[in-house]
Design a protein around this motif. Structure first.
Motif, PDB file in Angstrom:
ATOM      1  N   GLU A 122       0.849  -1.181   0.000  1.00 13.61           N
ATOM      2  CA  GLU A 122       0.000   0.000   0.000  1.00 13.61           C
ATOM      3  C   GLU A 122       0.890   1.239   0.000  1.00 13.61           C
ATOM      4  O   GLU A 122       1.403   1.646   1.043  1.00 13.61           O
ATOM      5  N   TRP A 168      -0.185   5.864  -1.406  1.00 13.61           N
ATOM      6  CA  TRP A 168      -1.084   5.883  -0.229  1.00 13.61           C
ATOM      7  C   TRP A 168      -1.653   7.303  -0.187  1.00 13.61           C
ATOM      8  O   TRP A 168      -1.928   7.864  -1.248  1.00 13.61           O
ATOM      9  N   HIS A 181      -6.587   5.090  -3.557  1.00 13.40           N
ATOM     10  CA  HIS A 181      -5.810   6.208  -2.991  1.00 13.40           C
ATOM     11  C   HIS A 181      -5.287   7.217  -4.017  1.00 13.40           C
ATOM     12  O   HIS A 181      -4.939   8.332  -3.642  1.00 13.40           O
ATOM     13  N   HIS A 195      -9.380  -1.306  -2.109  1.00 16.38           N
ATOM     14  CA  HIS A 195     -10.262  -0.900  -1.003  1.00 16.38           C
ATOM     15  C   HIS A 195     -10.772   0.519  -1.247  1.00 16.38           C
ATOM     16  O   HIS A 195     -10.264   1.475  -0.682  1.00 16.38           O
ATOM     17  N   ARG A 244     -11.203   9.994  -1.958  1.00 21.08           N
ATOM     18  CA  ARG A 244     -10.557   8.716  -2.193  1.00 21.08           C
ATOM     19  C   ARG A 244     -11.551   7.655  -2.676  1.00 21.08           C
ATOM     20  O   ARG A 244     -11.178   6.566  -3.068  1.00 21.08           O
TER      21      ARG A 244
HETATM   22 ZN    ZN Z   1      -5.664   2.383   2.439  1.00 19.63          ZN
END
Ligand code: ZN
Length: 439
Positions: free
Chosen positions: A147, A174, A221, A242, A253
């Motif tokens: 990440e 990120w 992100h 995610h 985001r």
């Molecule tokens: Zn994250």
């Protein structure tokens, strides 16, 4: 899946019969309808984001331990029929400045140590076939995703070595822009240098090399511009490991409807498209929760700063566990949104991008426990299947959402890698490692 559990043993035998029953569901003579529980148990459930490695390293947490405030351990994974987890290798850019690679390697090692300690329940894998094999052996497949592109320290050779160690996706950023890709987290901050077009030439090389290696390009992100630039140049479909839907909760985001459709459409001429894995964090799901959290932010930031200042004054390291505790306390002052908000996001993405382009990326252990009502750990994953079926999703659709879609994309990414490797273009290795990017 995490253990040779009795019900799973039965399931293993029963799957063909269930699939058969499903095929004949429309037959007028058929009375067999699968229960949500049966559907969930028949699925290969894949979650693409859990931040548990921070706990492995910093808290010496073991997956065999009780949850102790977390959301993922062996028991909850077994109860939730979690078949595969992508553990997030996340390096705090502020705390580990100058040591990104070192911290990355420690986190990777911590995941492997867990597998070594629980060989009867976990299997370290790095391919779609590996996930399926582990599942057949009734073990939870353990995978890793990085990440934040800062982990590669501007080095394609490091990227390649992370792949060699088993890392199978990387979010290009990120919340911090890294010089070659921009983040949604600081894109409006004029004091942070950003790229002109979303990716620098080096950034494009990173994406190409990920395609060539077979590492999934993860656009969670990144800034909108970086997102579109990446889609334009990626030779393989991308994932959002995610991320949720911006139309339902306006977080920078989260992904706009246009972005959701783009993920589904892009990936190369014969691609079936990428997948968006919904983040469970309440602040990305519920606008009301987000607004309430925003209102508390000044007070919380002040309290966090006080903790940092105190540590600094005493010459101690920043107490991240205490900061996490504090954030959790603030989070608990806001009422949890209902489970339906999470289902709304899955439903929205299924409607906008298509049911083949949505999955789950919980962000367990990375969101201070701020989850919708009813989702306290991986053990509660079956509730998602139940809620989807209550909204009319078929067993087949549920299996796609729970893991089938991700598996399809992962397979395609590895297929594209094979093709690119056959092209044998030495473009990247020619340039690296001597050409450092402009800072
Ligand atoms: Zn994250």
């Amino acid at each position: 899946m995490s253990s040779a559990h009795l019900s799973l043993t039965l399931l293993f035998v029963a799957v063909p019969a269930l699939v058969c029953a499903q095929t004949h569901l429309d037959h007028p003579m058929s009375t067999k309808t699968l229960s949500p529980g049966e559907v969930h148990r028949s699925a290969l459930v894949i979650d693409t984001h859990a931040d548990t490695p921070q706990r492995f390293v910093d808290e010496h947490f073991d997956l065999g331990d009780p949850l102790q405030g977390g959301q993922l351990n062996l028991e909850s994974a077994r109860k939730g029929n979690l078949g595969a987890e992508f553990f997030s290798i996340w390096v705090d850019p502020a705390q580990y400045k100058g040591q990104y690679a070192g911290r990355t390697l420690e986190l990777i090692d911590s995941v492997k140590q867990q597998v070594a300690r629980h060989r009867d329940k976990l299997e370290f894998v790095a391919t779609p076939a590996g996930i399926e094999l582990a599942h057949r052996e009734r073990k939870m497949a353990v995978l890793m995703g990085i990440e934040g592109g800062h982990s590669i320290e501007n080095s394609i050779p490091l990227l390649r070595q992370y792949y060699a160690l088993g890392v199978r996706y990387m979010t290009l950023t990120w919340t911090n822009s890294n010089g070659w890709a921009d983040s949604s987290g600081d894109i409006d901050d004029a004091s942070v240098p950003h790229t002109k077009e979303g990716l620098t030439e080096f950034g494009k090389d990173v994406v190409y090399e990920m395609n060539r290696l077979g590492m999934m390009v993860d656009i969670s992100h990144v800034s909108d511009r970086t997102f579109y630039r990446t889609l334009n140049i990626s030779r393989a479909p991308v994932i959002a490991s995610h991320s949720s839907a911006r139309a339902l909760c306006d977080a920078p985001r989260n992904m706009s409807d246009d972005m959701l459709r783009a993920v589904a459409r892009y990936g190369g001429p014969n691609s079936k498209g990428g997948v968006v894995q919904v983040n469970f964090y309440s602040g990305f799901l519920s606008q009301a929760y987000r607004d309430a959290a925003k209102a508390l932010e000044p007070e919380m930031n002040k309290a966090v700063q006080a903790l940092k200042d105190q540590a600094l004054a005493e010459g101690k390291p920043i107490p991240y566990d205490e900061i996490e505790k504090l954030q959790r306390q603030f989070g608990e002052r806001i009422p949890r949104p209902p489970l339906s908000v999470l289902i709304d996001h899955i439903d929205h993405i299924a409607k906008v991008a298509g049911v083949d382009h949505v999955g789950i990326g919980s962000d367990f252990d990375g969101i201070s426990g701020q989850l919708p009502e009813g989702i306290d750990s991986a053990a509660d994953l079956p509730k998602i299947t139940e809620a989807l079926m209550a909204r009319g999703y078929s067993a087949e659709d549920c299996r796609k959402i729970l893991g089938g879609n991700l598996l399809r994309v992962f397979r395609e990414v590895q297929q594209v890698a094979k093709e690119l490797q056959a092209e044998n273009r030495p473009r990247i290795s020619e340039k690296q490692p001597f050409d450092k990017i402009q800072k």
